[in-house]
Design an enzyme around this catalytic site. Structure first.
Site, PDB file in Angstrom:
ATOM      1  CG  ASP A  42      -2.228   0.774   0.984  1.00  0.00           C
ATOM      2  OD1 ASP A  42      -2.149   1.996   0.687  1.00  0.00           O
ATOM      3  OD2 ASP A  42      -3.301   0.174   1.060  1.00  0.00           O
ATOM      4  CG  ASP A  51       2.030   5.173  -6.664  1.00  0.00           C
ATOM      5  OD1 ASP A  51       1.023   4.583  -7.134  1.00  0.00           O
ATOM      6  OD2 ASP A  51       2.286   6.363  -6.906  1.00  0.00           O
ATOM      7  CE1 TYR A 137     -13.960   2.765  -8.213  1.00  0.00           C
ATOM      8  CE2 TYR A 137     -16.294   2.270  -8.456  1.00  0.00           C
ATOM      9  CZ  TYR A 137     -15.074   2.005  -7.879  1.00  0.00           C
ATOM     10  OH  TYR A 137     -14.951   0.975  -6.975  1.00  0.00           O
ATOM     11  CE  LYS A 141     -12.720  -0.374  -9.296  1.00  0.00           C
ATOM     12  NZ  LYS A 141     -11.597  -1.136  -8.719  1.00  0.00           N
TER      13      LYS A 141
END
Ligand SMILES: NC(=O)c1ccc[n+]([C@@H]2O[C@H](COP(=O)([O-])OP(=O)(O)OC[C@H]3O[C@@H](n4cnc5c(N)ncnc54)[C@H](O)[C@@H]3O)[C@@H](O)[C@H]2O)c1
Length: 237
Positions: A42, A51, A137, A141
């Site tokens: 993370d 990253d 978004y 996805k």
């Protein structure tokens, strides 16, 4: 004497991105409970700093890892805008983390994987059904669902499975704006036929299944884990 329950990931090494929070954190914990050596990546506050949108950072995070049996791409960010109001930098940031990050981590791990390995991407129920105000978004996805199918085909000959999970709205840092606002929370709950938001563990259990040998004949799927959100409308008409 009762049956001895075998741990489902005993002896396996699993890498989880986005592991400091939410679905990634729940998945990391569950992998460890099931006997895996699980490594969390993370931006901070986890085993290895990474990253996922940065090629050099991804390469560094995987340095020294030899065999990897499972990868969970859970690092992700969201923006809430219709296309007409979406600024370019925000669009790029979402694609850099959600799509490029998934690609970079997967590419890095493939050379360390052998037959029986499993990769699980986090897509979303908004890739399966339309939701307003989420142009970048939803598109990111949707790209992950397509990438899942492509990778499943490319790596099936090596015995590597690739699937994605499509969660409905689950209670994590990403959705704090929803569950901390009673009116929005009630609206969102009403959109899920099972009548509640998900918990990170609801999603982590599905990820665990796809990582495990129980899913050894499953590849290329987009598994909705969404309380019925993508099944259709809840109300009678
Ligand atoms: N919570 C939901 O309702 C929901 C629904 C559908 C899909 N998802 C997806 O599930 C995944 C996990 O989401 P969550 O709800 O646990 O969110 P979260 O915000 O709780 O956790 C996401 C984690 O990703 C990390 N991250 C962000 N950018 C990163 C980067 N560049 N490199 C490395 N790590 C980075 C964050 O630091 C954070 O720890 C995301 O891909 C998200 O899009 C979540």
């Amino acid at each position: 004497m009762g049956a001895v329950l075998e741990m489902r990931l005993a002896g396996k090494t699993i890498v989880v991105t986005g592991a400091a929070s939410g679905i990634g954190a729940a998945t990391l914990a569950l992998c460890r409970e099931e006997g895996a050596t699980a490594v969390g990546l993370d931006l901070g506050s986890t085993d290895r700093v990474c990253d996922v949108s940065d090629e050099a950072s991804v390469r560094r995070a995987f340095e020294g890892m030899e065999r990897v049996d499972g990868l969970v791409n859970s690092a992700g960010i969201a923006v809430r805008q219709p296309a007409g109001a979406q600024d370019t930098a925000g669009w790029e940031a979402v694609f850099d983390v959600n799509v490029k990050g998934t690609f970079l981590c997967t590419r890095e791990v493939l050379e360390r994987m052998g037959p029986g390995a499993s990769i699980v991407h986090l897509s979303s129920a908004v890739a399966l059904t339309g939701v307003r105000n989420r142009a970048a978004y939803s598109a990111s996805k949707g790209a992950i669902v397509a990438l899942t199918r492509n990778m499943a085909l490319d790596y099936a000959p090596r015995g590597i499975r690739v699937n994605c999970v499509c969660p409905g709205f689950a209670r994590t840092a990403l959705t704090r704006g929803i569950f901390e606002d009673p009116q929005r929370k009630a609206r969102i709950e009403a959109m899920h036929p099972l009548g509640r938001m998900g918990e990170p563990e609801d999603i982590a259990k599905a990820v665990l299944f796809l990582l495990s040998g129980d899913a050894s004949w499953i590849t290329g799927i987009a598994l909705a884990v969404d309380g019925g959100f993508s099944a259709g409308h809840r109300d009678d008409v």
